[in-house]
Design an enzyme around this catalytic site. Structure first.
Site, PDB file in Angstrom:
ATOM      1  N   GLY A   1      41.449  45.927  50.674  1.00  0.00           N
ATOM      2  CA  GLY A   1      40.090  46.204  51.038  1.00  0.00           C
ATOM      3  C   GLY A   1      39.604  44.884  51.603  1.00  0.00           C
ATOM      4  O   GLY A   1      40.128  44.336  52.433  1.00  0.00           O
TER       5      GLY A   1
ATOM      6  N   CYS B   1      32.604  37.779  38.092  1.00  0.00           N
ATOM      7  CA  CYS B   1      33.692  37.102  37.410  1.00  0.00           C
ATOM      8  C   CYS B   1      34.614  36.652  38.151  1.00  0.00           C
ATOM      9  O   CYS B   1      34.972  35.382  38.104  1.00  0.00           O
ATOM     10  CB  CYS B   1      34.306  38.285  36.327  1.00  0.00           C
ATOM     11  SG  CYS B   1      33.021  38.639  35.258  1.00  0.00           S
TER      12      CYS B   1
ATOM     13  N   LYS C   1      12.409  40.279  30.067  1.00  0.00           N
ATOM     14  CA  LYS C   1      13.543  41.145  29.952  1.00  0.00           C
ATOM     15  C   LYS C   1      13.319  41.848  28.467  1.00  0.00           C
ATOM     16  O   LYS C   1      13.556  43.126  27.997  1.00  0.00           O
ATOM     17  CB  LYS C   1      14.935  40.489  29.823  1.00  0.00           C
ATOM     18  CG  LYS C   1      15.636  40.489  30.986  1.00  0.00           C
ATOM     19  CD  LYS C   1      17.128  39.886  30.868  1.00  0.00           C
ATOM     20  CE  LYS C   1      17.839  39.426  32.061  1.00  0.00           C
ATOM     21  NZ  LYS C   1      18.994  39.004  31.865  1.00  0.00           N
TER      22      LYS C   1
ATOM     23  N   ARG D   1      34.426  45.763  32.510  1.00  0.00           N
ATOM     24  CA  ARG D   1      34.545  45.998  34.035  1.00  0.00           C
ATOM     25  C   ARG D   1      32.907  46.652  33.919  1.00  0.00           C
ATOM     26  O   ARG D   1      32.598  47.591  33.251  1.00  0.00           O
ATOM     27  CB  ARG D   1      35.542  46.750  34.562  1.00  0.00           C
ATOM     28  CG  ARG D   1      36.711  46.196  34.791  1.00  0.00           C
ATOM     29  CD  ARG D   1      37.730  47.352  35.273  1.00  0.00           C
ATOM     30  NE  ARG D   1      37.821  48.224  33.963  1.00  0.00           N
ATOM     31  CZ  ARG D   1      38.549  49.559  33.884  1.00  0.00           C
ATOM     32  NH1 ARG D   1      39.320  49.657  34.969  1.00  0.00           N
ATOM     33  NH2 ARG D   1      38.633  50.240  33.050  1.00  0.00           N
TER      34      ARG D   1
ATOM     35  N   LEU E   1      45.982  47.144  43.170  1.00  0.00           N
ATOM     36  CA  LEU E   1      46.850  47.142  44.462  1.00  0.00           C
ATOM     37  C   LEU E   1      45.956  47.835  45.475  1.00  0.00           C
ATOM     38  O   LEU E   1      46.606  48.202  46.500  1.00  0.00           O
ATOM     39  CB  LEU E   1      48.153  47.736  44.376  1.00  0.00           C
ATOM     40  CG  LEU E   1      49.171  46.752  43.366  1.00  0.00           C
ATOM     41  CD1 LEU E   1      50.656  47.496  43.227  1.00  0.00           C
ATOM     42  CD2 LEU E   1      49.589  45.666  43.972  1.00  0.00           C
TER      43      LEU E   1
HETATM   44  C1  UDX Z   1      36.182  42.024  36.104  1.00  0.00           C
HETATM   45  C2  UDX Z   1      37.483  42.234  35.293  1.00  0.00           C
HETATM   46  O1  UDX Z   1      38.242  43.380  35.401  1.00  0.00           O
HETATM   47  C3  UDX Z   1      36.976  42.246  33.741  1.00  0.00           C
HETATM   48  O2  UDX Z   1      38.083  42.277  32.941  1.00  0.00           O
HETATM   49  C4  UDX Z   1      36.293  40.972  33.496  1.00  0.00           C
HETATM   50  O3  UDX Z   1      35.712  40.903  32.164  1.00  0.00           O
HETATM   51  C5  UDX Z   1      35.101  40.798  34.451  1.00  0.00           C
HETATM   52  O4  UDX Z   1      35.729  40.994  35.728  1.00  0.00           O
HETATM   53  P1  UDX Z   1      34.647  43.514  37.122  1.00  0.00           P
HETATM   54  O5  UDX Z   1      33.853  41.999  37.872  1.00  0.00           O
HETATM   55  O6  UDX Z   1      33.419  44.570  36.563  1.00  0.00           O
HETATM   56  O7  UDX Z   1      35.502  43.250  36.260  1.00  0.00           O
HETATM   57  O8  UDX Z   1      35.174  44.185  38.616  1.00  0.00           O
HETATM   58  P2  UDX Z   1      36.606  44.877  38.742  1.00  0.00           P
HETATM   59  O9  UDX Z   1      36.414  46.378  38.553  1.00  0.00           O
HETATM   60  O10 UDX Z   1      37.619  44.178  38.008  1.00  0.00           O
HETATM   61  O11 UDX Z   1      36.758  44.631  40.557  1.00  0.00           O
HETATM   62  C6  UDX Z   1      36.453  43.337  41.005  1.00  0.00           C
HETATM   63  C7  UDX Z   1      36.575  43.068  42.344  1.00  0.00           C
HETATM   64  O12 UDX Z   1      37.865  43.495  42.982  1.00  0.00           O
HETATM   65  C8  UDX Z   1      35.760  44.239  43.066  1.00  0.00           C
HETATM   66  O13 UDX Z   1      35.103  43.581  44.189  1.00  0.00           O
HETATM   67  C9  UDX Z   1      36.749  45.536  43.507  1.00  0.00           C
HETATM   68  O14 UDX Z   1      36.281  46.133  44.474  1.00  0.00           O
HETATM   69  C10 UDX Z   1      37.918  44.725  43.928  1.00  0.00           C
HETATM   70  N1  UDX Z   1      39.064  45.372  43.835  1.00  0.00           N
HETATM   71  C11 UDX Z   1      39.554  45.923  42.744  1.00  0.00           C
HETATM   72  C12 UDX Z   1      39.890  45.366  45.041  1.00  0.00           C
HETATM   73  O15 UDX Z   1      39.682  45.027  45.850  1.00  0.00           O
HETATM   74  N2  UDX Z   1      41.309  46.232  44.772  1.00  0.00           N
HETATM   75  C13 UDX Z   1      41.542  46.436  43.823  1.00  0.00           C
HETATM   76  O16 UDX Z   1      42.593  46.991  43.521  1.00  0.00           O
HETATM   77  C14 UDX Z   1      40.590  46.244  42.526  1.00  0.00           C
END
Ligand code: UDX
Length: 445
Positions: free
Chosen positions: A254, A261, A36, A155, A251
């Protein structure tokens, strides 16, 4: 110019280190993975994050950022050291802290001057105190240090913007002085800073992620009810979101949440509760609904295909756990693909950037050039990741190239009426379908 050391050049470490360099600090990124570090020295990024490679290059060229496998080099004259190593899920969902322990031990053995040790990884409540104990125990001679918990809220896909424009910064420490010094590092970001104790800071991270995951499982449960009763969950969410107490974000019904995370953090929080004699009913339900939501997608495809996917060709659009990332960790799309393959389907898949990662995780898919290539001669098409490029596909062209006009829209990207008018047998998520139960006030119940 302040001198910072970042341990761990994964997602959080790279974004944190690069953004701090961009704010004018001098940053050394340390990772034990030689390949890396070699990649980074050559100017290549081990992960895909929009804008990150360019920002890292700019700061490396300006001499504000360097990469090494050597802790002593990283800690040399550093005032702050950020621990950004992985905390994967152990067998029972508990966070596996072996990398945090290794980082704390090596920092203790290597440090030659006072340090503020900042933990950015998501760690169980109490880990900050445990880290301080490790450092104290492993130091060859006592040198002053303080531990600060500063959880990341980045995110994937919008991590740079999230770093530069955060909703808040949380700092937990037993040393107010150390927390205030870290607050100075974050001062240019112009966001509220919450200074609290370490355990509370650690819990803020878990509670935030668990709450967001709960919102998703909540709307997914509502989507199932909507589907049965003939309502449209996208409109329900819109109508709910105008209420300021609810708000419009997170909201979207899906195929369930994934990524590195939410699943891990909800399980870890539930595990913490369980090991302390509590029964985390809501958190368990959040995970159950999430698993059910993934299964529903395969069931819908199977139903539309007459009860069996064996021998059928199923096209899948989207393999990453969400759009704008090549990350397939805990990707709901891959759960669907695995299940289809296990049931004997032939899967043709396309994702704009995640195909390499996905095919390493789940071999056996036929990878396609683009959406049209995937859909050609397929018996069913499943849209699983809401990439922008899937929003304006030529659906008439797709329909004409398919063996059967079956579409499962796992992210509600298309208008059901328009696609049905084109000739598709369309199923979205939580949008009443033909045959939804009619429930009236009468005696027919
Ligand atoms: C998340 C948190 O948002 C972030 O603050 C933390 O530090 C790490 O975890 P991330 O894993 O990058 O970030 O994804 P995020 O954009 O939050 O989406 C998570 C999952 O939820 C995705 O699979 C997304 O498709 C899903 N999702 C999100 C939904 O199904 N519906 C929604 O309304 C929002």
């Amino acid at each position: 110019m302040r001198k910072l050391c970042v341990i761990g050049s994964g997602y959080v470490g790279l974004v944190t280190g690069t953004c701090f360099a961009d704010l004018g600090n001098s940053v050394t990124l340390v990772d034990i993975d030689t390949s890396k570090i070699d990649m980074l020295r050559r100017g290549q990024m081990p992960i895909y994050e929009p804008g990150l490679a360019e920002m890292a290059q700019r700061n490396t060229d300006a001499g504000r950022m360097r990469f090494t496998t050597c802790y002593a080099e990283g800690l040399d004259q550093a005032e702050f050291v950020f621990i950004c190593v992985g905390t994967p899920s152990g067998v029972d969902g508990e966070a596996d802290l072996q990398y945090v322990r290794a980082a704390a031990e090596t920092i203790a053995e290597t440090m030659t001057h006072p340090l503020v040790i900042i933990n950015k990884s998501t760690v169980p409540v109490g880990t900050g105190d445990w880290t301080a104990e490790i450092v104290q125990r492993k130091q060859p001679q006592p040198i002053d240090f303080a531990v600060v918990s500063c959880p990341e809220f980045l995110r994937e896909g919008s991590a740079l913007a999230d770093f530069i424009n955060p909703d808040r910064t949380v700092l937990g420490s037993t040393s107010v002085d150390a927390a205030e010094r870290v607050a100075e590092l974050y001062a240019p970001l112009d966001a509220p800073i919450v200074i609290t104790d370490i355990r509370t800071a650690e819990m803020i991270k878990y509670a935030s992620n668990a709450f967001l995951a709960t919102r998703i499982s909540f709307i997914n449960e509502i989507s199932i009810i909507c589907e049965r009763l003939g309502a449209d969950v996208t409109e329900v969410a819109r109508g709910m979101g105008y209420d300021k107490r609810i708000g419009p974000h997170f909201l979207q019904a899906g195929i369930g949440f994934g990524g590195s995370c939410f699943p891990k953090d909800v399980k870890a929080l539930a595990n913490m509760a369980q090991t302390h004699g509590m029964h985390p009913q809501l958190l368990n339900a959040v995970m159950e609904i999430n698993a059910f939501q993934r299964r529903q997608i395969t069931s819908k495809a199977r139903e539309l295909l007459g009860g069996n996917v064996n021998g059928k060709t199923v096209a899948v659009l989207g393999l990453a756990f969400k759009q704008n990332t090549d990350d397939t960790r805990e990707s709901p799309s891959l759960t669907v693909v695995r299940s289809l393959l296990n049931q004997g389907a032939l899967v043709k898949a396309y994702d704009p950037v995640a195909m390499d990662n996905a095919s390493r995780d789940v071999p056996g898919m036929t990878l396609c050039r683009d959406s049209y290539d995937a859909a050609r001669d397929a018996d069913a098409l499943l849209i699983l990741t809401p990439w922008n490029e899937f929003t304006h596909l030529d659906m008439a062209r797709i329909l004409n190239s398919m063996k059967q006009p079956i579409l499962v829209d796992g992210r509600n990207m298309y208008d059901p009426d328009e696609l049905r008018a084109l000739g598709f047998a369309y199923r979205g998520v939580g949008r009443g379908f033909e045959g939804a139960g009619i429930i009236a006030n009468g005696d027919d119940q």
